[in-house]
Every structure is written in C-alpha cells, then in structure tokens.
Design an enzyme around this catalytic site. Sequence first.
Site, PDB file in Angstrom:
ATOM      1  N   THR A  97       5.252   4.282   7.831  1.00 58.04           N
ATOM      2  CA  THR A  97       5.096   5.642   8.316  1.00 58.04           C
ATOM      3  C   THR A  97       5.506   5.700   9.637  1.00 58.04           C
ATOM      4  OG1 THR A  97       3.485   6.344   6.718  1.00 58.04           O
ATOM      5  CG2 THR A  97       3.492   7.570   8.557  1.00 58.04           C
ATOM      6  N   LYS A 173       6.928  13.475   5.794  1.00 61.78           N
ATOM      7  CA  LYS A 173       5.944  12.573   5.664  1.00 61.78           C
ATOM      8  C   LYS A 173       4.860  12.860   6.621  1.00 61.78           C
ATOM      9  CE  LYS A 173       3.172   9.055   5.096  1.00 61.78           C
ATOM     10  NZ  LYS A 173       2.024   9.045   3.862  1.00 61.78           N
ATOM     11  N   LYS A 242      -2.540   6.389  14.428  1.00 62.12           N
ATOM     12  CA  LYS A 242      -1.102   6.348  14.748  1.00 62.12           C
ATOM     13  C   LYS A 242      -0.161   7.309  14.165  1.00 62.12           C
ATOM     14  CE  LYS A 242       1.114   4.112  11.502  1.00 62.12           C
ATOM     15  NZ  LYS A 242       1.826   4.355  10.437  1.00 62.12           N
TER      16      LYS A 242
HETATM   17  P1  NAP Z   1      -1.748  -3.176   6.695  1.00 59.74           P
HETATM   18  O1  NAP Z   1      -2.548  -3.583   5.387  1.00 59.74           O
HETATM   19  O2  NAP Z   1      -2.370  -2.920   7.868  1.00 59.74           O
HETATM   20  O3  NAP Z   1      -0.532  -3.951   6.723  1.00 59.74           O
HETATM   21  C1  NAP Z   1       0.348  -3.994   7.543  1.00 59.74           C
HETATM   22  C2  NAP Z   1       1.464  -4.992   7.582  1.00 59.74           C
HETATM   23  O4  NAP Z   1       2.186  -4.855   8.727  1.00 59.74           O
HETATM   24  C3  NAP Z   1       0.992  -6.431   7.358  1.00 59.74           C
HETATM   25  O5  NAP Z   1       1.803  -6.962   6.682  1.00 59.74           O
HETATM   26  C4  NAP Z   1       1.175  -6.968   8.779  1.00 59.74           C
HETATM   27  O6  NAP Z   1       1.253  -8.188   9.058  1.00 59.74           O
HETATM   28  C5  NAP Z   1       2.362  -6.233   9.290  1.00 59.74           C
HETATM   29  N1  NAP Z   1       2.641  -6.041  10.590  1.00 59.74           N
HETATM   30  C6  NAP Z   1       1.852  -5.600  11.609  1.00 59.74           C
HETATM   31  N2  NAP Z   1       2.469  -5.709  12.675  1.00 59.74           N
HETATM   32  C7  NAP Z   1       3.366  -6.503  12.549  1.00 59.74           C
HETATM   33  C8  NAP Z   1       4.434  -7.191  13.583  1.00 59.74           C
HETATM   34  N3  NAP Z   1       4.458  -6.885  14.982  1.00 59.74           N
HETATM   35  N4  NAP Z   1       5.403  -7.971  13.071  1.00 59.74           N
HETATM   36  C9  NAP Z   1       5.271  -8.110  11.899  1.00 59.74           C
HETATM   37  N5  NAP Z   1       4.667  -7.720  11.073  1.00 59.74           N
HETATM   38  C10 NAP Z   1       3.626  -6.866  11.534  1.00 59.74           C
HETATM   39  O7  NAP Z   1      -0.873  -1.602   6.383  1.00 59.74           O
HETATM   40  P2  NAP Z   1      -0.748  -0.913   5.096  1.00 59.74           P
HETATM   41  O8  NAP Z   1      -1.981  -0.029   4.613  1.00 59.74           O
HETATM   42  O9  NAP Z   1       0.177  -1.498   3.969  1.00 59.74           O
HETATM   43  O10 NAP Z   1       0.308   0.093   5.690  1.00 59.74           O
HETATM   44  C11 NAP Z   1       1.663  -0.133   5.955  1.00 59.74           C
HETATM   45  C12 NAP Z   1       2.586   0.993   6.193  1.00 59.74           C
HETATM   46  O11 NAP Z   1       2.520   2.083   4.962  1.00 59.74           O
HETATM   47  C13 NAP Z   1       1.915   1.831   7.326  1.00 59.74           C
HETATM   48  O12 NAP Z   1       3.157   2.390   8.262  1.00 59.74           O
HETATM   49  C14 NAP Z   1       1.210   2.836   6.752  1.00 59.74           C
HETATM   50  O13 NAP Z   1       1.036   4.267   7.625  1.00 59.74           O
HETATM   51  C15 NAP Z   1       2.026   3.346   5.690  1.00 59.74           C
HETATM   52  N6  NAP Z   1       1.118   3.838   4.625  1.00 59.74           N
HETATM   53  C16 NAP Z   1      -0.009   3.410   4.132  1.00 59.74           C
HETATM   54  C17 NAP Z   1      -0.825   3.994   3.237  1.00 59.74           C
HETATM   55  C18 NAP Z   1      -2.254   3.347   2.747  1.00 59.74           C
HETATM   56  O14 NAP Z   1      -2.916   3.991   2.177  1.00 59.74           O
HETATM   57  N7  NAP Z   1      -2.577   1.951   3.299  1.00 59.74           N
HETATM   58  C19 NAP Z   1      -0.290   5.108   2.363  1.00 59.74           C
HETATM   59  C20 NAP Z   1       1.112   5.551   2.609  1.00 59.74           C
HETATM   60  C21 NAP Z   1       1.720   4.961   3.691  1.00 59.74           C
HETATM   61  P3  NAP Z   1      -0.040  -9.103   9.313  1.00 59.74           P
HETATM   62  O15 NAP Z   1      -0.515  -9.579   7.714  1.00 59.74           O
HETATM   63  O16 NAP Z   1       0.692 -10.323  10.045  1.00 59.74           O
HETATM   64  O17 NAP Z   1      -1.111  -8.366  10.056  1.00 59.74           O
END
Ligand code: NAP
Length: 295
Positions: A97, A173, A242
């Site tokens: 997102t 979104k 965010k």
């Molecule tokens: P998350 O569990 O916090 O995972 C974030 C990922 O991004 C991790 O693999 C992290 O690596 C990586 N990352 C963060 N900063 C980075 C950087 N500077 N360089 C390289 N990798 C980096 O988040 P998530 O819940 O999976 O969400 C991921 C995306 O999907 C977001 O944009 C979120 O808004 C969207 N989303 C999430 C959901 C939900 O329910 N969770 C639903 C729809 C959409 P590390 O492991 O090293 O920290």
Amino acid sequence: MINEIGFVGLGSMGQPMVLNLLKAGYKVKVFNRTPEKTNEVVLAGAEKVERLSDVASPGGIVITMVSNDQALEEVVMGPNGFGEKLGEGGIHLSMSTVSPDTSRKLAAYHKKYNGLYVASPVFGRPAAAAAQQLTILTSGVKEAKERVKPVQEALSQRIFDIGEEPGNANVLKLGGNFMIMAAMEAMAETFNLAEKNGIDRKLAAQVYGSSIFDCTIYNGYGQMIAKKEFEPAGFQLSLGLKDCNLVLNEANATKTPMPLANLLHNRLLASAAKEREHQDWAALTRISMEEAGLE
Ligand code: NAP
C-alpha cells in the site's frame, strides 16, 4: 508464460503469499532485509537469494510486498535495487500500500529500462492472504496486466482492473482503508453508547453485524472492538497511520476535503503517542473509549 517469480518482503503478508505461489507451482526466489524471515518459505521450497538484485531475472517478474513508499523505492532504485536488472520486458508487480505518486514514479523508472510496472495493492489481512482470499486492485499497461493475471489469480479471490494509469489502483486502495478506519470509529462510538446504557458491546456487534451491517469489515473488526482485543496485530497501527497520511496527502494534492480523515489521523497519532503502534490498527478506537471513560 511466467513460471519463475522474484519476491521481496517476507513480512506478515509476504510469507503466506509466497506459500500460495509455491502451491500454485511457481518457482520463487525470495529476498528479505531480515534474512531469518525467509526460513519458513525456504522450507516450503522457495530459493533464498543473498543479494537483493538477484531476485530479478532480465525480462522476468518481481513482486514487492514491503512496508511503505520509502522501502519500496529503496528495493527498486536503491543500491543493489532490482529495478535495473529486471530490465527490458520485465514486470514489477507492486502489491504494497503506497501513494499513487510512488507508483507513477516507479512506472517511469522501469520504463527507462523498457520494463513495466503494475500496481496491485490488496484488501485482506494475513489470514485472507493465507486462504488465497485477497482482493486485488490492479492498474498499469494492459499487456503487463494480462501477463501477470495468472500470478494474481494464485493469490486472490477477485481482481478489479482500475485502468492503465499506474497510480489509480493505489487511489482506490487508500480510499478503502479510509472507509475501514471510519467504520471502526463509528462502531466504537456506537458500542460505547451501548455499554454506557448497560448493553453488552458484543450484543451490539452481533445485532449490527447480522442485520444492517452484515459485511466483512463490520463483522471482523466489530468483534475486536466489542471485545476490546487488539493483539496480536494482523495489521499494525503504525501501518494504518502511514495509510492515513497517504490519504491526507492525496486529499491535499487534489483539493478534496476529507474532514473525517483528519479526525482519524488524530486518533492514530494519539494512539502512537500512547505507544500502541504495534497493536492492531483497530486499537485506534481505544481513544474514543477513553474519552467515554470506558478504559
Ligand atoms: P510487515 O509484516 O511489517 O512486513 C514489512 C516487510 O517490509 C518486511 O519484509 C520488512 O523487512 C520489509 N521492509 C520494511 N522496510 C524495508 C526496507 N527499508 N528495505 C527492505 N525491506 C523493508 O508488513 P505487512 O503487514 O506484511 O504489510 C506489507 C504491505 O502490505 C504494507 O504496505 C501494508 O500496508 C500492506 N497491507 C497489509 C495488510 C495487513 O493486514 N497486514 C493488508 C493489506 C495490505 P524486515 O523483515 O527486514 O523488517
């Protein structure tokens, strides 16, 4: 036909998504900044690469599911980023997102190398990702969307085509996430009213969720808000903040008044000030409970 995919970002969403790609028979090369998070998908058959740029093969496809705009720009255009290597005919399927502007910027960047960018943000939490129940909104060049469609189908229950303008899937979104936050605030205020009248919050959630608001968001978040249970986080409050910032940026850029988004932004900020960033974003509703003297 695509049979090999690169994947960057093995967080809460990325891991179940990779497992589904493996189940669908794709060969998946994975990279995560914190390498240990690749362990589970490697056990399931994914190949871990040591250098970020190695997720890309020239002309292939790379999916990104990283936290935010800055992380996304870094993994594509930063030192060791995969963008240049993806090269001619390569497709970047961008599922985080992020802001519509970031999508437009990355589409232009890939174009410099004759590559293609498809924005494909999703609705659905990690459990929905695991159950292949995500909803995908997709925008970008038509031929690129056609090529990635089987990959999207392996991850989702439904795909909506939002046209060729690369940022437009992100606009819808962000709008959807704004509506979820508004629904959570509305439920919290209503359940507070019920509780202050001696009515069980869970009964209130049941009444609305099985009649006039019988839908995923009211039922899923209604339970959490009624029970006041905000951990473990499926979607962290920090990510909700965010997204609310992205909504307000877009509102500013397009002169679209969104007074409700400003209120929700304050709720999220107050929650962050109380160190609730790692709770589920439904915890934004704790502020209204506190105001009502209920916590
Ligand atoms: P998350 O569990 O916090 O995972 C974030 C990922 O991004 C991790 O693999 C992290 O690596 C990586 N990352 C963060 N900063 C980075 C950087 N500077 N360089 C390289 N990798 C980096 O988040 P998530 O819940 O999976 O969400 C991921 C995306 O999907 C977001 O944009 C979120 O808004 C969207 N989303 C999430 C959901 C939900 O329910 N969770 C639903 C729809 C959409 P590390 O492991 O090293 O920290």
